[in-house]
Design an enzyme around this catalytic site. Structure first.
Site: not given
Length: 250
Positions: A136, A149
């Protein structure tokens, strides 16, 4: 341009995973699809079969590492391209207790590395193969709203970049995918602003194109990627102030 005959995708029932499976579905190609939701996995398999692909599906808990390794090792001789895409998230609205953070690390990091380690020996024997790790843009700089995350995606980025150098002499290509916001159920749950959001189909096209070119990092969209990367050049306090003002503070 590469034309893999066997493509393994984890997290195939998610938005990006489903779009990738559809993008790779073609006559003469075998798709090995993992997903948590059996109904969506069955529908996706039917869709890909109609496009001419041979499809095999597996639904298993990625936190069950021994079962995951058994599946990946059995599939490995037929896998030319593996897209390690499965992921979960948590955020600070609940205080991000240990159970939530541990689950993120279990799925996003431990399961990803276990899958890679199960696939690599067969690729080494063939002297060829390709592995894509879906990270990401949060890997460039941690987002205060999603600490676990962000940490998990930073781990995948570092692992993939290191692995690319380690496996290149064996003829194995490793790529790190760093998407921004993509219209998926996971993104919809994100508690902050969702800027420059792409459709899953657009994201899949960018990933397929980048993998065919063997791009080391496939990072998109351009402006959010450059923004997140630029934060690493700033003093930490300045970067945090900017993130808070944009609505990404904890």
């Amino acid at each position: 341009m590469r034309e893999p005959r066997g493509v393994l995708i984890t997290g195939a029932t998610g938005g990006i995973g489903s779009a990738l499976a559809a993008a790779y579905a073609a006559p003469g190609r075998t798709l090995l699809l993992h997903g948590r939701r059996l109904d969506r996995l069955g529908a996706l398999a039917q869709q890909c079969t109609q496009r001419g692909a041979a499809v095999e599906t597996r639904s298993l808990d990625l936190a069950d590492i021994p079962r995951l390794i058994d599946w990946a090792e059995a599939a490995a001789p037929r896998v030319d391209l593996a897209i390690i895409n499965a992921g979960v998230t948590s955020d600070v609205r609940s205080g991000e207790p240990w159970a939530a953070a541990d689950h993120v690390i279990q799925v996003n990091v431990r399961a990803a590395l276990a899958t890679v380690c199960a696939l690599v020996p067969a690729m080494r024997r063939r002297g060829a193969g390709q592995i894509a790790l879906v990270s990401s843009i949060a890997a460039w700089h941690g987002v205060p709203l999603t600490p676990a995350y962000s940490a998990s995606k930073a781990a995948l980025k570092a692992y993939g970049e290191a692995l690319r150098g380690a496996l290149a002499p064996a003829g194995i290509e490793v790529n790190v995918v760093l998407p921004g916001f993509v219209r998926t159920a996971m993104s919809e749950r994100f508690p902050g602003p969702k800027v420059f959001m792409l459709s899953a189909e657009d994201a899949a096209r960018r990933i397929v194109r980048g993998l065919a070119r063997d791009q080391a990092r496939i990072s998109f969209p351009l402006l959010p990627s450059l923004f997140m990367r630029s934060l690493t050049l700033l003093p930490a306090a300045a970067a945090q102030r900017i993130l808070r003002r944009m609505g990404y503070g904890g």
